[in-house]
Design an enzyme around this catalytic site. Structure first.
Site, PDB file in Angstrom:
ATOM      1  N   SER A 137       0.779  -1.234   0.000  1.00 45.39           N
ATOM      2  CA  SER A 137       0.000   0.000   0.000  1.00 45.39           C
ATOM      3  C   SER A 137       0.817   1.295   0.000  1.00 45.39           C
ATOM      4  O   SER A 137       0.298   2.336   0.377  1.00 45.39           O
ATOM      5  CB  SER A 137      -0.974  -0.011   1.178  1.00 45.39           C
ATOM      6  N   TYR A 181      -0.448   1.916  -7.608  1.00 45.26           N
ATOM      7  CA  TYR A 181      -1.200   1.457  -6.428  1.00 45.26           C
ATOM      8  C   TYR A 181      -2.692   1.759  -6.596  1.00 45.26           C
ATOM      9  O   TYR A 181      -3.542   0.887  -6.439  1.00 45.26           O
ATOM     10  CB  TYR A 181      -0.635   2.146  -5.180  1.00 45.26           C
ATOM     11  N   ARG A 195      -4.671  16.617   3.115  1.00 48.12           N
ATOM     12  CA  ARG A 195      -5.238  15.276   3.251  1.00 48.12           C
ATOM     13  C   ARG A 195      -6.337  15.280   4.310  1.00 48.12           C
ATOM     14  O   ARG A 195      -6.396  16.158   5.164  1.00 48.12           O
ATOM     15  CB  ARG A 195      -4.149  14.267   3.666  1.00 48.12           C
ATOM     16  N   ASP A 240       1.550  11.946  -5.766  1.00 50.57           N
ATOM     17  CA  ASP A 240       0.894  12.601  -4.631  1.00 50.57           C
ATOM     18  C   ASP A 240       0.005  13.739  -5.123  1.00 50.57           C
ATOM     19  O   ASP A 240       0.502  14.835  -5.411  1.00 50.57           O
ATOM     20  CB  ASP A 240       1.975  13.224  -3.726  1.00 50.57           C
TER      21      ASP A 240
HETATM   22  N1  NAD Z   1      -3.394   3.055   5.917  1.00 52.06           N
HETATM   23  C1  NAD Z   1      -4.075   3.882   5.138  1.00 52.06           C
HETATM   24  O1  NAD Z   1      -4.103   5.101   5.347  1.00 52.06           O
HETATM   25  C2  NAD Z   1      -4.854   3.347   3.964  1.00 52.06           C
HETATM   26  C3  NAD Z   1      -5.547   4.261   3.139  1.00 52.06           C
HETATM   27  C4  NAD Z   1      -6.278   3.767   2.068  1.00 52.06           C
HETATM   28  C5  NAD Z   1      -6.342   2.406   1.838  1.00 52.06           C
HETATM   29  N2  NAD Z   1      -5.651   1.548   2.633  1.00 52.06           N
HETATM   30  C6  NAD Z   1      -5.745   0.114   2.351  1.00 52.06           C
HETATM   31  O2  NAD Z   1      -6.092  -0.554   3.552  1.00 52.06           O
HETATM   32  C7  NAD Z   1      -5.470  -1.837   3.597  1.00 52.06           C
HETATM   33  C8  NAD Z   1      -4.700  -1.959   4.888  1.00 52.06           C
HETATM   34  O3  NAD Z   1      -3.694  -0.953   4.943  1.00 52.06           O
HETATM   35  P1  NAD Z   1      -2.680  -0.919   6.165  1.00 52.06           P
HETATM   36  O4  NAD Z   1      -2.203   0.464   6.311  1.00 52.06           O
HETATM   37  O5  NAD Z   1      -3.304  -1.616   7.314  1.00 52.06           O
HETATM   38  O6  NAD Z   1      -1.493  -1.821   5.570  1.00 52.06           O
HETATM   39  P2  NAD Z   1      -0.581  -2.880   6.332  1.00 52.06           P
HETATM   40  O7  NAD Z   1       0.628  -3.079   5.479  1.00 52.06           O
HETATM   41  O8  NAD Z   1      -0.387  -2.491   7.753  1.00 52.06           O
HETATM   42  O9  NAD Z   1      -1.478  -4.196   6.294  1.00 52.06           O
HETATM   43  C9  NAD Z   1      -1.542  -5.063   5.184  1.00 52.06           C
HETATM   44  C10 NAD Z   1      -1.578  -6.480   5.716  1.00 52.06           C
HETATM   45  O10 NAD Z   1      -1.731  -7.379   4.615  1.00 52.06           O
HETATM   46  C11 NAD Z   1      -0.781  -8.428   4.719  1.00 52.06           C
HETATM   47  N3  NAD Z   1      -0.511  -8.892   3.349  1.00 52.06           N
HETATM   48  C12 NAD Z   1       0.015  -8.164   2.320  1.00 52.06           C
HETATM   49  N4  NAD Z   1       0.104  -8.944   1.208  1.00 52.06           N
HETATM   50  C13 NAD Z   1      -0.398 -10.159   1.549  1.00 52.06           C
HETATM   51  C14 NAD Z   1      -0.593 -11.384   0.835  1.00 52.06           C
HETATM   52  N5  NAD Z   1      -0.233 -11.518  -0.451  1.00 52.06           N
HETATM   53  N6  NAD Z   1      -1.136 -12.438   1.485  1.00 52.06           N
HETATM   54  C15 NAD Z   1      -1.500 -12.334   2.797  1.00 52.06           C
HETATM   55  N7  NAD Z   1      -1.337 -11.206   3.518  1.00 52.06           N
HETATM   56  C16 NAD Z   1      -0.790 -10.135   2.898  1.00 52.06           C
HETATM   57  C17 NAD Z   1       0.415  -7.822   5.420  1.00 52.06           C
HETATM   58  O11 NAD Z   1       1.251  -8.758   6.065  1.00 52.06           O
HETATM   59  C18 NAD Z   1      -0.288  -6.891   6.428  1.00 52.06           C
HETATM   60  O12 NAD Z   1      -0.594  -7.573   7.622  1.00 52.06           O
HETATM   61  C19 NAD Z   1      -4.624  -1.957   2.348  1.00 52.06           C
HETATM   62  O13 NAD Z   1      -5.359  -2.665   1.380  1.00 52.06           O
HETATM   63  C20 NAD Z   1      -4.430  -0.511   1.918  1.00 52.06           C
HETATM   64  O14 NAD Z   1      -4.239  -0.413   0.526  1.00 52.06           O
HETATM   65  C21 NAD Z   1      -4.912   1.984   3.688  1.00 52.06           C
END
Ligand code: NAD
Length: 328
Positions: free
Chosen positions: A77, A142, A222, A284
């Site tokens: 992400s 992404y 943001r 960005d």
């Molecule tokens: N954090 C933010 O501000 C934000 C904003 C918009 C969208 N998102 C989306 O929310 C989701 C969570 O984001 P986050 O910040 O918690 O990320 P993060 O990296 O903390 O969590 C992602 C999790 O997915 C697991 N993972 C990744 N690839 C994998 C795979 N192939 N198989 C199994 N597990 C896998 C990782 O080990 C991790 O535990 C993501 O999809 C991200 O794109 C996050």
């Protein structure tokens, strides 16, 4: 309800897991721990160590049980890294999601909630909030990977009747108010945890990427939404899926510049934050602020953490107690 949560060891996923448990649901976490942490999965929650890129392992994990709802957080992400490694990002996010979606449709899963993103949108000038049906125009691989998955979910509904919720988070921030969980990305790229680490002396200086955006102080704007408020939205949206698929933008509806966020962290921590200018990061957009009126109207969702200081406060509390993140 019986819930399968992919990426439940990560930042947003673990907060949703704990909210599901608090609400009395039964949860299984599926994660490959590539960026998540075993310690973020609460005791007593069943854990399956599976990489979603492996189609057979994903199919086996999904078909081992029946699920009332599947939550899909697992993804790479980082917007910035997706620009330097576009094909790795596209392949990882799209292939692993297709493996999961295919396993779910073949196993007659009826409800599926997907972590989508504000990175679907590129807003360079317009100061208005972004509605759920605004034109999609990702500025990064992404964002494009998430757009492709939203499209795949549309077909999962049309062809297999799997109802899906695409929740486009703007900037997730903060930590569990009870101090049980927090944010621990490695490397960290998000502004609030980096500013907190600088305030606490865990790093020497903070970089602000770009000074020339067409915003009130030249830095990016943001919309920060508390991770526990996001978790609440995930639970509320489940009922919508009885009848239809939905896509919602999720934010506080208030845009803050990078410098305003730094001021908040200084106010809440009582520490001065040394920072320096750096070049703008490709991918960005200048301004990303959500219009979340539709999810509010449909589900009654209301963010409880409206002010940035209250969001920063929960993140700061966790980091003070976990300066080494989950390793401590
Ligand atoms: N954090 C933010 O501000 C934000 C904003 C918009 C969208 N998102 C989306 O929310 C989701 C969570 O984001 P986050 O910040 O918690 O990320 P993060 O990296 O903390 O969590 C992602 C999790 O997915 C697991 N993972 C990744 N690839 C994998 C795979 N192939 N198989 C199994 N597990 C896998 C990782 O080990 C991790 O535990 C993501 O999809 C991200 O794109 C996050």
């Amino acid at each position: 309800m019986k819930c399968l949560v992919t990426g439940g060891a990560g930042y947003v996923g673990s907060h949703v897991v704990i909210s599901l448990l608090d609400a009395g649901h039964d949860v299984v976490v599926l994660d490959d721990l590539s960026t998540g942490h075993r310690a973020a999965i609460p005791d007593g929650v069943r854990f399956r160590h599976v990489d979603l890129s492996n189609a057979q392992a994903t199919h086996d994990a999904v078909t081992q049980d029946s699920w009332d709802v599947v939550f899909h957080f697992a993804a790479l992400s980082s917007v910035g890294r997706s620009i330097t490694e576009p094909f790795h990002y596209l392949r990882h996010n799209i292939m692993s999601s297709l493996n999961l979606i295919e396993a779910c449709t073949s196993h007659q899963v009826k409800r599926f909630v997907f972590s989508s993103t504000a990175a679907l949108f590129s807003n360079e000038r317009d100061l208005s909030r972004i509605m759920d049906d605004a034109p999609v125009n990702p500025a990064s691989p992404y964002g494009d990977s998430k757009f492709f998955i939203e499209r795949a979910l549309l077909w999962a509904d049309r062809v297999y009747g799997m109802r899906t919720a695409c929740l486009r988070y703007f900037n997730a921030a903060g930590a569990d108010p009870k101090g049980r969980l927090g944010e621990d990305h490695r490397p960290e790229t998000h502004l609030i945890p980096l500013a907190i680490d600088t305030a606490l002396g865990l790093q020497s200086s903070l970089q602000i990427f770009g000074s020339n955006y067409s915003t009130r102080d030249g830095t990016c704007i943001r919309d920060y939404v508390h991770v526990t408020d996001l978790a609440d939205a995930h639970i509320r949206v489940i009922d919508q899926l009885d009848t239809r698929s939905v896509a919602y933008n999720l934010g506080n509806g208030r845009g803050l510049t990078n410098l305003e966020v730094i001021e908040s962290v200084e106010r809440v921590s009582g520490c001065r934050i040394p920072w320096e200018w750096a070049l703008p990061r490709p991918g960005d957009p200048a301004i990303l602020v959500a219009d979340s009126s539709r999810i509010r109207m449909d589900t009654g969702w209301q963010p409880r953490y409206r002010h940035i200081d209250s969001i920063v406060g929960t993140a700061l509390n966790w980091r003070k107690r976990h300066p080494h993140g989950y390793d401590g």
